[in-house]
Design a protein around this motif. Structure first.
Motif, PDB file in Angstrom:
ATOM      1  N   GLY A  70       0.763  -1.242   0.000  1.00 56.49           N
ATOM      2  CA  GLY A  70       0.000   0.000   0.000  1.00 56.49           C
ATOM      3  C   GLY A  70       0.786   1.280   0.000  1.00 56.49           C
ATOM      4  O   GLY A  70       0.203   2.364   0.110  1.00 56.49           O
ATOM      5  N   HIS A  71       2.110   1.214  -0.131  1.00 59.33           N
ATOM      6  CA  HIS A  71       2.895   2.447  -0.011  1.00 59.33           C
ATOM      7  C   HIS A  71       2.712   3.395  -1.187  1.00 59.33           C
ATOM      8  O   HIS A  71       2.988   4.592  -1.072  1.00 59.33           O
ATOM      9  CB  HIS A  71       4.364   2.113   0.194  1.00 59.33           C
ATOM     10  CG  HIS A  71       4.738   1.934   1.632  1.00 59.33           C
ATOM     11  ND1 HIS A  71       4.201   0.931   2.407  1.00 59.33           N
ATOM     12  CD2 HIS A  71       5.550   2.649   2.448  1.00 59.33           C
ATOM     13  CE1 HIS A  71       4.690   1.030   3.636  1.00 59.33           C
ATOM     14  NE2 HIS A  71       5.503   2.056   3.685  1.00 59.33           N
ATOM     15  N   ALA A  72       2.252   2.879  -2.325  1.00 57.72           N
ATOM     16  CA  ALA A  72       1.948   3.784  -3.443  1.00 57.72           C
ATOM     17  C   ALA A  72       0.815   4.737  -3.064  1.00 57.72           C
ATOM     18  O   ALA A  72       0.672   5.810  -3.678  1.00 57.72           O
ATOM     19  CB  ALA A  72       1.569   2.980  -4.679  1.00 57.72           C
ATOM     20  N   THR A  73       0.025   4.370  -2.054  1.00 55.12           N
ATOM     21  CA  THR A  73      -1.027   5.249  -1.550  1.00 55.12           C
ATOM     22  C   THR A  73      -0.453   6.573  -1.085  1.00 55.12           C
ATOM     23  O   THR A  73      -0.964   7.655  -1.418  1.00 55.12           O
ATOM     24  CB  THR A  73      -1.760   4.567  -0.369  1.00 55.12           C
ATOM     25  OG1 THR A  73      -2.326   3.351  -0.811  1.00 55.12           O
ATOM     26  CG2 THR A  73      -2.845   5.473   0.197  1.00 55.12           C
ATOM     27  N   PHE A  74       0.627   6.522  -0.332  1.00 53.08           N
ATOM     28  CA  PHE A  74       1.214   7.735   0.235  1.00 53.08           C
ATOM     29  C   PHE A  74       1.958   8.541  -0.834  1.00 53.08           C
ATOM     30  O   PHE A  74       2.032   9.768  -0.755  1.00 53.08           O
ATOM     31  CB  PHE A  74       2.124   7.365   1.396  1.00 53.08           C
ATOM     32  CG  PHE A  74       1.461   6.429   2.377  1.00 53.08           C
ATOM     33  CD1 PHE A  74       0.257   6.765   2.966  1.00 53.08           C
ATOM     34  CD2 PHE A  74       2.014   5.187   2.665  1.00 53.08           C
ATOM     35  CE1 PHE A  74      -0.381   5.899   3.848  1.00 53.08           C
ATOM     36  CE2 PHE A  74       1.394   4.316   3.535  1.00 53.08           C
ATOM     37  CZ  PHE A  74       0.188   4.667   4.124  1.00 53.08           C
ATOM     38  N   MET A  75       2.490   7.841  -1.832  1.00 47.67           N
ATOM     39  CA  MET A  75       3.059   8.551  -2.977  1.00 47.67           C
ATOM     40  C   MET A  75       1.981   9.358  -3.690  1.00 47.67           C
ATOM     41  O   MET A  75       2.181  10.526  -4.037  1.00 47.67           O
ATOM     42  CB  MET A  75       3.686   7.562  -3.967  1.00 47.67           C
ATOM     43  CG  MET A  75       5.002   6.975  -3.568  1.00 47.67           C
ATOM     44  SD  MET A  75       5.704   5.971  -4.912  1.00 47.67           S
ATOM     45  CE  MET A  75       6.089   7.238  -6.115  1.00 47.67           C
ATOM     46  N   ALA A  76       0.826   8.728  -3.909  1.00 47.64           N
ATOM     47  CA  ALA A  76      -0.279   9.400  -4.601  1.00 47.64           C
ATOM     48  C   ALA A  76      -0.782  10.589  -3.803  1.00 47.64           C
ATOM     49  O   ALA A  76      -1.050  11.663  -4.365  1.00 47.64           O
ATOM     50  CB  ALA A  76      -1.409   8.409  -4.856  1.00 47.64           C
ATOM     51  N   ILE A  77      -0.913  10.427  -2.490  1.00 50.14           N
ATOM     52  CA  ILE A  77      -1.385  11.533  -1.645  1.00 50.14           C
ATOM     53  C   ILE A  77      -0.459  12.736  -1.762  1.00 50.14           C
ATOM     54  O   ILE A  77      -0.905  13.874  -1.928  1.00 50.14           O
ATOM     55  CB  ILE A  77      -1.507  11.057  -0.189  1.00 50.14           C
ATOM     56  CG1 ILE A  77      -2.689  10.089  -0.049  1.00 50.14           C
ATOM     57  CG2 ILE A  77      -1.675  12.240   0.764  1.00 50.14           C
ATOM     58  CD1 ILE A  77      -2.786   9.431   1.306  1.00 50.14           C
ATOM     59  N   ALA A  78       0.850  12.487  -1.676  1.00 49.38           N
ATOM     60  CA  ALA A  78       1.815  13.587  -1.764  1.00 49.38           C
ATOM     61  C   ALA A  78       1.835  14.196  -3.162  1.00 49.38           C
ATOM     62  O   ALA A  78       1.907  15.421  -3.315  1.00 49.38           O
ATOM     63  CB  ALA A  78       3.210  13.090  -1.384  1.00 49.38           C
TER      64      ALA A  78
END
Length: 353
Positions: A70-78
């Motif tokens: 799920g770390h791509a989630t935080f990339m997308a948010i930023a």
């Protein structure tokens, strides 16, 4: 005199694992910037951005032993947060009318917007980690995948804010090879300081034996939450870099393709060490670039040599499979670069001793 020399040696020995990673990266960046073509320079920049992302992923996955999808989630948010703040003021009211007025009607300078975006990614990681880090093993991994799907569905359908599946364009492209290198060096240093701190030692203890770690007074929940939050901050930096390197943001760029490629880089290099995370990125990136050129065709002696389209993916997959078969712990096998030790042989002549 000896005390000063010993202090220098201890300091150099402590920082050697980091220097052994950073110095070659600087050489690669200089070669890409001053010697290579524009295409190679672009590849080097992409490599540095990938290092930021994979090292951020390593902080949690490598130290905890829990695979996160799920770390791509935080990339997308930023990335999206940065796009909202820096996108053209004339475009936002038309294409993203659902944004708050203070964001929609003005642009924020690049550095403050980047810091705010990374902070949002870290806060999102902390808040989601409060729930997800109560789980362990496979359940924790699947829950991170669920987080990725939730964000993808929300952002894909939130047309008035994210433009849905369309791309947000017009972002300032300020990320250069030097910018990406500086960020890569920064996250490598942060990851190293974390893994050598008591927090890093605690979470690696939970990775090796959860029961023994808990019996020693280590909190599985808090040690993993700290790593998950720090990891979210770091991959958030990667999201901002990618957005302002490409000049566009699309939710499809932060989904399964990016997730599995990042994990593949980490696992091939060796998820158990910081050096493995970086080596995996460098090796996979260079292989992809080489075979991408062969697919496009390379001229040799007046003839053009090329391989069939799609061969790149097959060759890279075969390479990764071979690495995992013959070296299941990755290229670095969970080891860091260490200070070379000299083997001294001392011959002592004594009477009766």
């Amino acid at each position: 005199m000896n005390n000063g020399k010993n202090l220098f040696q201890r300091t150099l020995r402590f920082w050697f694992p980091v220097l052994a990673i950073i110095i070659p990266l600087i050489v690669i960046a200089l070669a890409g910037k001053n010697v290579g073509s524009l295409a190679f320079q672009r590849t080097v920049t992409e490599m540095m951005i990938s290092i930021v992302v994979v090292v951020g992923l390593y902080v949690f996955v490598g130290n905890s032993g829990i695979i996160s999808f799920g770390h791509a989630t935080f990339m997308a948010i930023a990335a999206y947060a940065s796009a909202w703040q820096t996108c053209c003021e004339m475009l936002k009211p038309i294409t993203m009318s659902g944004l708050p007025a203070f964001v929609r009607d003005q642009s924020i300078p690049l550095l403050p917007s980047a810091l705010i975006s990374v902070l949002l990614a870290g806060v999102a990681a902390a808040l989601s980690g409060l729930i997800l880090m109560r789980l362990t093993g496979l359940a924790a991994s699947i829950s991170t995948l669920a987080l990725l799907f939730i964000l993808n569905v929300v952002y894909s359908n939130w047309d008035s804010v994210t433009m849905g599946t369309a791309s947000i364009v017009g972002l300032p492209t300020y990320v250069t090879t030097t910018t990406a290198l500086v960020c890569a060096v920064f996250v490598i240093i942060v990851a190293y300081l974390y893994q050598t701190s008591r927090f890093g030692l605690a979470i690696r203890a939970t990775r090796e034996d959860e029961v023994a770690a808990a019996a020693s007074g280590i909190s599985l929940y808090w040690s993993r939450l700290i790593a998950f939050t720090l990891s979210g901050f770091m991959v958030g930096i990667g999201g901002v870099l990618q957005a302002h390197f490409l000049g566009a943001v699309s939710i499809n760029s932060f989904f399964l393709g990016l997730t599995f490629l990042s994990l593949a880089m980490l696992i091939v290099g060796g998820a158990g060490s910081l050096a493995g995370a970086v080596v995996g990125v460098v090796v996979i990136t260079l292989l992809v670039d080489v075979f991408r050129r062969f697919e496009a065709g390379i001229s040799l002696g007046g003839d053009t040599i090329s391989i069939p389209a799609g061969s790149q993916e097959l060759i890279i997959a075969a390479f990764m499979l071979c690495v995992l078969i013959f070296r299941k712990d990755g290229i670095m096998a969970g080891r860091e670069f260490t200070w070379p030790r000299r083997q001294h042989t001392t011959n002592r002549l004594s009477n009766g001793s």
